[in-house]
Design an enzyme around this catalytic site. Structure first.
Site, PDB file in Angstrom:
ATOM      1  N   ASP A 241     -22.952 -19.068 -33.115  1.00  0.00           N
ATOM      2  CA  ASP A 241     -23.040 -20.386 -33.522  1.00  0.00           C
ATOM      3  C   ASP A 241     -21.590 -20.725 -34.264  1.00  0.00           C
ATOM      4  OD1 ASP A 241     -26.083 -20.641 -33.076  1.00  0.00           O
ATOM      5  OD2 ASP A 241     -26.514 -19.778 -34.939  1.00  0.00           O
ATOM      6  N   LEU A 242     -21.077 -21.456 -33.365  1.00  0.00           N
ATOM      7  CA  LEU A 242     -19.703 -21.898 -33.802  1.00  0.00           C
ATOM      8  C   LEU A 242     -19.686 -22.515 -35.293  1.00  0.00           C
ATOM      9  CD1 LEU A 242     -16.720 -22.499 -32.666  1.00  0.00           C
ATOM     10  CD2 LEU A 242     -17.540 -24.708 -32.201  1.00  0.00           C
ATOM     11  N   ASP A 243     -18.589 -21.409 -35.946  1.00  0.00           N
ATOM     12  CA  ASP A 243     -18.179 -21.919 -37.447  1.00  0.00           C
ATOM     13  C   ASP A 243     -19.554 -21.854 -38.188  1.00  0.00           C
ATOM     14  OD1 ASP A 243     -15.514 -22.207 -36.358  1.00  0.00           O
ATOM     15  OD2 ASP A 243     -15.868 -24.140 -36.212  1.00  0.00           O
ATOM     16  N   GLU A 244     -20.449 -21.083 -37.933  1.00  0.00           N
ATOM     17  CA  GLU A 244     -21.514 -21.204 -38.903  1.00  0.00           C
ATOM     18  C   GLU A 244     -22.034 -19.669 -39.054  1.00  0.00           C
ATOM     19  OE1 GLU A 244     -25.028 -23.165 -37.424  1.00  0.00           O
ATOM     20  OE2 GLU A 244     -23.850 -24.904 -37.053  1.00  0.00           O
TER      21      GLU A 244
END
Length: 299
Positions: A241-244
Site C-alpha cells: 500500500d503506497l506510503d501506508e
C-alpha cells in the site's frame, strides 16, 4: 654451596581477558502475567547481566513487546536454546543478535543525493551500526558519490517494460550480498506487491511529507498550496500500500506564508535526512518491533 630454600611455584593467575558478549534480545507475544519474570530468570540462570530492558503491553492488540540487552559468557547456541524454551511456553516471536553488529544494508537512490550522503557519512564517522554493501540507482547520477565512499554502485534502470527484470536484479543483489536491510533513500520508484511481501519488515522508505497527508508525488507543492504551517518527513516500512506502511519516525519543521515551494524543499531535505537516519539506526539497533500496522520503538 650453601643450601637454598625456595618457595613452591605458584600456579599462574587466571586470565581475565575473556569478556562477556553483549546480546540484544527482542520478543513479542500475547500478553499475560509472568513474561518478564520468565525472561529475566532464564537470563540469570545463564549468568546474564541485564544492562538495558524495556517492555510495553498494548491493550489494543493484546500483544506484549520486550527488548533486553544482556552480558553473558554463554555461547549463542546455549542462549538460543534457553530462549527457545521460554518462547515455546509464551508463543513468542523473537530475535537474538550481538549488540552493535553492523547490519548489512543496501541503499537505493534515484537522483537526489542528500539522504545517501548523510547515511554514508554516519556509517563512516558516527558509527551507525550498518555496513553499506552497495548502492543501487535507477539513474547513474550518484555513481561517483558512492564510489567516493568506496561503495559499489549498481545501475539498474527501471521502465514500465523492464520493471520485472529490474526487481529480479535487486533480488539477486540482496541474495548475493547477504543484505539484511534495504533503504529507499529518495528512490523514486514504487516496488511491486510481490517484492514488498518478499522483503516485508526489511525495507525502510523516507517520504518527504508528514504522512498521512500529501501522499504520492510533489508533496511540498501540495503542502504549499494548502498553506501549511508545518512541513515534515515520515520514515516507514514499505508495504504494497503506497506510503501506508508502519511508521517508524516522523519529524517536522515550522514554516509560514512567506516560504516559497523551493524553501519548503530545502528545509524538507534537512528533515528527511535526520528522520531517515534515526529510523535506520533504530532498526539496526533492534529497537523497532512491528505491531500490525503500527510499530513499537524502544528509544
Amino acid at each position: 654451596m650453601a643450601d637454598v630454600t625456595t618457595e613452591p611455584t605458584q600456579p599462574p593467575a587466571p586470565t581475565t581477558d575473556h569478556r562477556p558478549t553483549e546480546w540484544v534480545l527482542t520478543l513479542s507475544c500475547p500478553d499475560r502475567p509472568g513474561i518478564v519474570h520468565a525472561v529475566s530468570g532464564m537470563l540469570a540462570q545463564h549468568d546474564g547481566n541485564i544492562t538495558e530492558s524495556q517492555q510495553f503491553g498494548n491493550p489494543g492488540s493484546g500483544l506484549f513487546f520486550m527488548r533486553v540487552q544482556v552480558e553473558t559468557h554463554a555461547a549463542r547456541e546455549e542462549l538460543a536454546a534457553a530462549i527457545g524454551e521460554v518462547a515455546d511456553r509464551f508463543e513468542m516471536t523473537w530475535t537474538l543478535d550481538v549488540v552493535g553488529r553492523p547490519v548489512r544494508t543496501l541503499i537505493m537512490v534515484s537522483k537526489a543525493a542528500h539522504c545517501l550522503v548523510d547515511l554514508l557519512y554516519r556509517e563512516r564517522n558516527q558509527k551507525m551500526p550498518v555496513e553499506i554493501v552497495g548502492v543501487v540507482g535507477n539513474h547513474p547520477d550518484l555513481a561517483e558519490l558512492a564510489e567516493f565512499y568506496g561503495k559499489p554502485f549498481h545501475h539498474v534502470p527501471v521502465t514500465a517494460a523492464t520493471k520485472s527484470q529490474a526487481e529480479d536484479r535487486l533480488r539477486e543483489l540482496v541474495d548475493r550480498l547477504d543484505v539484511e536491510l534495504v533503504v529507499l533513500a529518495r528512490y523514486m520508484q514504487i516496488l511491486s506487491d510481490d517484492l514488498c511481501r518478499d522483503l516485508a519488515g526489511h525495507v525502510i522508505n523516507i517520504h518527504h511529507s508528514f504522512l498521512p497527508s500529501f501522499k504520492g508525488a510533489r508533496p511540498y507543492a501540495q503542502a504549499h498550496e494548502r498553506g501549511v504551517k508545518l512541513i515534515g518527513a515520515t520514515s516507514h516500512y514499505v508495504t504494497g500500500d503506497l506510503d501506508e506502511g508502519p511508521i517508524i519516525e516522523q519529524d517536522v519543521e515550522r514554516v509560514d506564508h512567506s516560504r516559497a515551494v523551493s524553501d519548503l524543499v530545502a528545509l524538507g531535505e534537512d528533515v528527511e535526512r535526520r528522520t531517515l537516519a534515526r529510523a535506520v539506526r533504530w532498526h539496526a539497533e533492534h529497537r523497532v518491533l512491528l505491531d500490525g500496522h503500527r510499530t513499537v520503538v524502544f528509544h
